[in-house]
Design a protein around this motif. Structure first.
Motif, PDB file in Angstrom:
ATOM      1  N   TYR A 491       0.810  -1.209   0.000  1.00 15.59           N
ATOM      2  CA  TYR A 491       0.000   0.000   0.000  1.00 15.59           C
ATOM      3  C   TYR A 491       0.847   1.265   0.000  1.00 15.59           C
ATOM      4  CZ  TYR A 491      -4.400  -2.493   0.393  1.00 15.59           C
ATOM      5  OH  TYR A 491      -5.488  -3.276   0.129  1.00 15.59           O
ATOM      6  N   ASP A 492       2.087   1.176   0.457  1.00 17.91           N
ATOM      7  CA  ASP A 492       2.964   2.332   0.352  1.00 17.91           C
ATOM      8  C   ASP A 492       3.204   2.679  -1.117  1.00 17.91           C
ATOM      9  OD1 ASP A 492       4.940   4.272   1.595  1.00 17.91           O
ATOM     10  OD2 ASP A 492       6.287   3.123   0.293  1.00 17.91           O
ATOM     11  N   TYR A 493       3.422   1.649  -1.922  1.00 19.71           N
ATOM     12  CA  TYR A 493       3.586   1.827  -3.370  1.00 19.71           C
ATOM     13  C   TYR A 493       2.301   2.374  -3.998  1.00 19.71           C
ATOM     14  CZ  TYR A 493       3.204   0.026  -8.198  1.00 19.71           C
ATOM     15  OH  TYR A 493       2.967  -0.126  -9.547  1.00 19.71           O
ATOM     16  N   VAL A 494       1.162   1.854  -3.576  1.00 18.95           N
ATOM     17  CA  VAL A 494      -0.119   2.291  -4.140  1.00 18.95           C
ATOM     18  C   VAL A 494      -0.377   3.757  -3.823  1.00 18.95           C
ATOM     19  CG1 VAL A 494      -2.633   2.004  -4.029  1.00 18.95           C
ATOM     20  CG2 VAL A 494      -1.148  -0.016  -4.100  1.00 18.95           C
ATOM     21  N   VAL A 495      -0.241   4.111  -2.544  1.00 19.19           N
ATOM     22  CA  VAL A 495      -0.638   5.447  -2.097  1.00 19.19           C
ATOM     23  C   VAL A 495       0.395   6.494  -2.443  1.00 19.19           C
ATOM     24  CG1 VAL A 495      -1.116   6.843  -0.043  1.00 19.19           C
ATOM     25  CG2 VAL A 495      -2.104   4.551  -0.257  1.00 19.19           C
ATOM     26  N   ASN A 496       1.680   6.176  -2.288  1.00 18.36           N
ATOM     27  CA  ASN A 496       2.711   7.205  -2.407  1.00 18.36           C
ATOM     28  C   ASN A 496       3.449   7.220  -3.737  1.00 18.36           C
ATOM     29  OD1 ASN A 496       2.321   8.212   0.281  1.00 18.36           O
ATOM     30  ND2 ASN A 496       3.385   6.383   1.043  1.00 18.36           N
ATOM     31  N   GLU A 497       3.351   6.133  -4.512  1.00 15.86           N
ATOM     32  CA  GLU A 497       4.001   6.120  -5.826  1.00 15.86           C
ATOM     33  C   GLU A 497       2.991   6.221  -6.963  1.00 15.86           C
ATOM     34  OE1 GLU A 497       7.185   3.360  -6.588  1.00 15.86           O
ATOM     35  OE2 GLU A 497       7.559   3.080  -4.442  1.00 15.86           O
ATOM     36  N   ARG A 498       1.971   5.356  -6.928  1.00 14.09           N
ATOM     37  CA  ARG A 498       0.982   5.410  -8.012  1.00 14.09           C
ATOM     38  C   ARG A 498      -0.038   6.515  -7.790  1.00 14.09           C
ATOM     39  NH1 ARG A 498       0.695   1.021 -11.469  1.00 14.09           N
ATOM     40  NH2 ARG A 498      -0.689   2.438 -12.604  1.00 14.09           N
ATOM     41  N   MET A 499      -0.355   6.818  -6.533  1.00 10.85           N
ATOM     42  CA  MET A 499      -1.268   7.906  -6.159  1.00 10.85           C
ATOM     43  C   MET A 499      -2.527   7.951  -7.020  1.00 10.85           C
ATOM     44  SD  MET A 499       1.326  11.057  -5.232  1.00 10.85           S
ATOM     45  CE  MET A 499       2.147  11.038  -6.819  1.00 10.85           C
ATOM     46  N   PRO A 500      -3.361   6.925  -6.951  1.00 12.22           N
ATOM     47  CA  PRO A 500      -4.604   6.950  -7.735  1.00 12.22           C
ATOM     48  C   PRO A 500      -5.491   8.112  -7.331  1.00 12.22           C
ATOM     49  CG  PRO A 500      -4.674   5.248  -6.052  1.00 12.22           C
ATOM     50  CD  PRO A 500      -3.264   5.753  -6.079  1.00 12.22           C
ATOM     51  N   ALA A 501      -6.212   8.647  -8.283  1.00 17.78           N
ATOM     52  CA  ALA A 501      -7.129   9.740  -7.977  1.00 17.78           C
ATOM     53  C   ALA A 501      -8.296   9.248  -7.145  1.00 17.78           C
ATOM     54  CB  ALA A 501      -7.631  10.371  -9.272  1.00 17.78           C
ATOM     55  N   VAL A 502      -8.720   8.007  -7.416  1.00 17.76           N
ATOM     56  CA  VAL A 502      -9.852   7.411  -6.723  1.00 17.76           C
ATOM     57  C   VAL A 502      -9.447   6.023  -6.252  1.00 17.76           C
ATOM     58  CG1 VAL A 502     -12.264   6.660  -6.894  1.00 17.76           C
ATOM     59  CG2 VAL A 502     -11.480   8.667  -8.184  1.00 17.76           C
TER      60      VAL A 502
END
Length: 569
Positions: A491-502
């Motif tokens: 989730y660190d990769y999801v939230v801080n690297e990919r940073m989805p809008a939704v």
């Protein structure tokens, strides 16, 4: 449900009344098989559920048809599927004929299941005829196999599911038929197609290969048989593997990489529980298998040595029976090792009851005819009471399977609940696709129907890693998630690297109440927004990136189907 029960009763009455004629009149066998096909169709329509994971393949097929290549997200080469042949077939129908992908998958799955019913008849009939001879071929055993295959509840559940399960079983039966007819090169080609349909095909490839080597070592066939089998497999396997590695960069598919890495002990524990639950629900099939194998072993050829050496066809027939048994056992062991699956109706074990039925009825048919030998004069095959005992067994077991379909908690009710959740996820995906601009990144926990209905314009990030290379190959494994094969996360990769809008975290569609609590994994960078499905009491919670929250609320709220309701109001 009434139609299905009525179809089974019609089939049962006909087969019981016509059993003696099924062995002597071809027209009666045709009618019986047609009735079995009708029952199979009604049994499948009882479930009528397109599986969540099927939509992952649908999105790949859609991208191929749209000219984007076999990718989940445009520009990202990630092998997030494990059913290449199935995906290509769906894309082909879409590209050439403009056929709806979902509808095509359902139709092909239903037809493949019906094909399994026909092949069950053909395969058992061929084996028994080789074991008994043309004068006493007892084709009614094949009819019984068709009836039991039509009644196999797991196969019926996944016939119209959009998944490759029925095609995989169809190919497995074609492989058995090919080796029964000594067509080893064809068997090799079919094995390659089976592996291209499901990774589990490797189990079939190994078992059949060992079986051919053993037969060659025992001088039942020459060494060209296993050699031809290997060459037939390599004709397709080599170029396909070379393309995969070149295009995606890895030998192991991303979908398999995401499902690996769980603690072995935990995985075996889950697989054991999966197997036990399956065995309890399919106890009738297992009892049939035990009884058939005992009789098959007791009436083995060397018990009649005084009559001469068994004919080659008898030896081949018995050997093919053992092949089907070995395929079933090793497949069960493999799925147990893999930890089973989370889907209802024991999806991964759906091929097992038909294989058990085919192997058992072939064993009973061969055992019931005595042993033909090459002695002169050759003794007349002996009639055996099993010929008459098989028909009530077939009827009872198909009835029990139908009863399990209707009443077992893992079957009809759960499949229909799943169907409702999938429909809701698809509606949410359609909402995203209709409102969000092209290129918007959306993270999702359930990556099937939602991603497919969102369309290829939206970039979908799978937090479980099936279609994301980083999470699958470098993410952590957390067995606390409790989903076999879905433990990878980062989730660190999801939230801080990919940073989805939704971001959306539900895997079960709408909730019945407004839920405003924030998941700590998203709480720092994201804000919760809740929307009500207009005209209903259904709610959906999404996480919107802080920097764009006002704009995203307005954009998503522009769809008249969904109304934004701030928390606390």
């Amino acid at each position: 449900m009434v139609v299905v029960v009525g179809a089974w009763l019609l089939l049962a009455v006909f087969v019981l009344a016509a059993w003696s004629r099924l062995n002597t009149r071809r027209s009666w066998r045709i009618i019986a098989v047609l009735l079995a096909l009708g029952f199979s169709l009604a049994h499948q329509l009882l479930f009528s559920t397109v599986a969540e994971d099927a939509f992952i393949t649908f999105r790949y097929a859609l991208n191929i048809a749209e000219g984007n290549g076999p990718v989940f997200n445009v520009g990202e080469r990630v092998e997030g599927y494990s059913n290449f042949l199935w995906m290509v077939l769906l894309a082909l129908f879409k590209t050439l004929f403009g056929a709806d992908i979902v509808g095509t998958a359902v139709v092909l799955g239903v037809l493949s299941t019906l094909g399994c019913v026909v092949l069950a008849y053909v395969l058992v009939h061929r084996i028994v005829r080789k074991g008994r001879g043309t004068e006493d071929s007892a084709p009614a055993f094949g009819v019984a196999a068709a009836v039991l295959t039509a009644g196999a509840s797991g196969l019926a559940a996944y016939g119209p599911s959009g998944l490759e399960t029925p095609l995989f079983l169809l190919l497995a039966l074609c492989i058995c038929l090919s080796v029964a007819e000594n067509r080893c090169v064809m068997a090799g080609v079919l094995v390659a197609l089976a592996v291209m349909t499901r990774p589990d095909g490797v189990v079939i490839a190994i078992v059949v290969g060992i079986w051919l080597v053993v037969r060659a070592a025992r001088h039942r066939v020459d060494w060209w048989a296993p050699a031809g089998y290997v060459l037939g497999a390599l004709v397709l396997a080599v170029p396909w593997t070379a393309w995969r590695v070149t295009y995606y960069g890895y030998l192991v598919p991303n979908a398999l990489a995401a499902k690996s890495g769980a603690p072995l002990g935990w995985q075996l524990e889950q697989g054991g529980a999966y197997l036990v639950e399956f065995g309890v629900a399919h106890g009738g099939f297992l009892l049939l298998a035990v009884a058939a194998l005992v009789l098959f072993v007791v009436r083995r050829p060397h018990a009649d040595r005084a009559e001469g050496v068994p004919e080659p066809d008898v030896i081949l027939a018995r050997s093919v029976v053992w092949l089907v048994v070995a395929l079933t056992v090793f497949y069960l062991a493999f799925i147990t090792y893999a930890g089973g699956d989370w889907m209802p109706a024991w999806r991964l074990l759906a091929p097992v009851p038909p294989l058990v039925a085919i192997g058992s009825l072939a064993a009973l048919g061969v055992a019931g005819g005595g042993v033909r030998t090459g002695a002169s004069p050759s003794p007349r095959p002996r009639r055996f009471w099993l010929d008459k005992a098989v028909v009530p067994v077939a009827i009872v077991l198909s009835g029990l399977s139908l009863f399990a379909s209707i009443t077992h908690e893992q079957m009809l009710e759960r499949m229909h609940d799943w169907r409702d959740a999938i429909a809701e996820l698809g509606e949410i995906g359609d909402w995203f696709g209709a409102t969000l601009p092209s290129g918007t990144v959306v993270s999702t926990f359930a990556n099937g129907a939602l991603s497919y209905e969102a369309g290829s314009r939206i970039v979908m990030l799978d937090v479980l890693g099936l279609t994301d290379e980083h999470i699958a190959r470098h993410g952590q494994r957390d067995k606390r998630l409790g989903l076999v094969g879905h433990l990878a996360q980062d989730y660190d990769y999801v939230v801080n690297e990919r940073m989805p809008a939704v971001a959306i975290t539900t895997g079960s569609g709408y909730s019945e109440t407004q839920r405003c609590g924030a998941d700590p994994l998203y709480a720092g960078r994201y804000l919760v927004a809740t929307f009500r499905r207009v005209g209903t009491d259904n709610w959906v919670k999404v996480y919107l990136i802080r920097e764009q929250v006002t704009w995203l609320v307005e954009t998503l709220g522009a769809d008249p189907r969904f109304e934004h309701v701030p928390c606390g109001e």
